[in-house]
Design a protein around this motif. Sequence first.
Motif, mmCIF file in Angstrom:
data_model
loop_
_atom_site.group_PDB
_atom_site.id
_atom_site.type_symbol
_atom_site.label_atom_id
_atom_site.label_comp_id
_atom_site.label_asym_id
_atom_site.label_seq_id
_atom_site.Cartn_x
_atom_site.Cartn_y
_atom_site.Cartn_z
ATOM 1 N N CYS A 86 41.481 35.691 36.784
ATOM 2 C CA CYS A 86 41.746 34.281 35.865
ATOM 3 C C CYS A 86 40.779 33.745 36.431
ATOM 4 C CB CYS A 86 43.225 33.933 36.594
ATOM 5 S SG CYS A 86 44.867 35.128 36.939
ATOM 6 N N ILE A 96 49.207 30.783 39.471
ATOM 7 C CA ILE A 96 48.447 32.012 39.982
ATOM 8 C C ILE A 96 49.693 32.759 41.724
ATOM 9 C CG2 ILE A 96 46.390 33.066 41.614
ATOM 10 C CD1 ILE A 96 44.792 31.320 39.072
ATOM 11 N N ASP A 132 47.479 35.770 31.982
ATOM 12 C CA ASP A 132 47.607 35.141 31.000
ATOM 13 C C ASP A 132 46.356 36.853 30.012
ATOM 14 O OD1 ASP A 132 45.269 33.119 30.115
ATOM 15 O OD2 ASP A 132 43.931 34.728 30.691
ATOM 16 N N ALA A 135 43.311 37.497 31.572
ATOM 17 C CA ALA A 135 43.458 37.602 32.734
ATOM 18 C C ALA A 135 43.376 39.338 33.053
ATOM 19 C CB ALA A 135 43.313 36.708 33.392
#
Length: 161
Positions: A86, A96, A132, A135
């Motif tokens: 990330c 996160i 994401d 990510a």
Amino acid sequence: MRTELVGKAEYIMKCPYCGHPDTRVIDSRPAEENNSIRRRRSCDVCGKRFTTYEKIETIPLIVIKKDNNREQYDRAKIEQGVLSACYKRPVPASEIQKTIDEIELEIFNREEKEIPSSKIGEIVMDKLMALDPVAYVRFASVYREFKDVNTFMSELKQFLE
């Protein structure tokens, strides 16, 4: 210190000095950052006082690595992998941490004593895919050890489908 089962659900703590089973709790308070309970006890026979601690018993989770070596589960390794994936992405720190917590919860909800690192990697990739896409691809490229651009592109095509 040892507890003995008396009756159906009553526990008695023996005095460590005289061994008598009749002791009383004088004081209880949280200890070790609320991870245990500290109890001061008094023996009804000899009058001596002693301290006991009540803790949740945890069974360590063992991770089976790719080379079949085994090591104890370490949350920090998952944190490091997710944070690296990330890095410089517009993902809030709270999201996160929430993702890392979800990964760990899924791992421990399996209620297994051992888990292959490959299964942990798959769980991380599933959660990153939802968090994401970039990510996810970053993590997958390291985790799956892409050897060349073609391997990377095939993974990317699977993701896009």
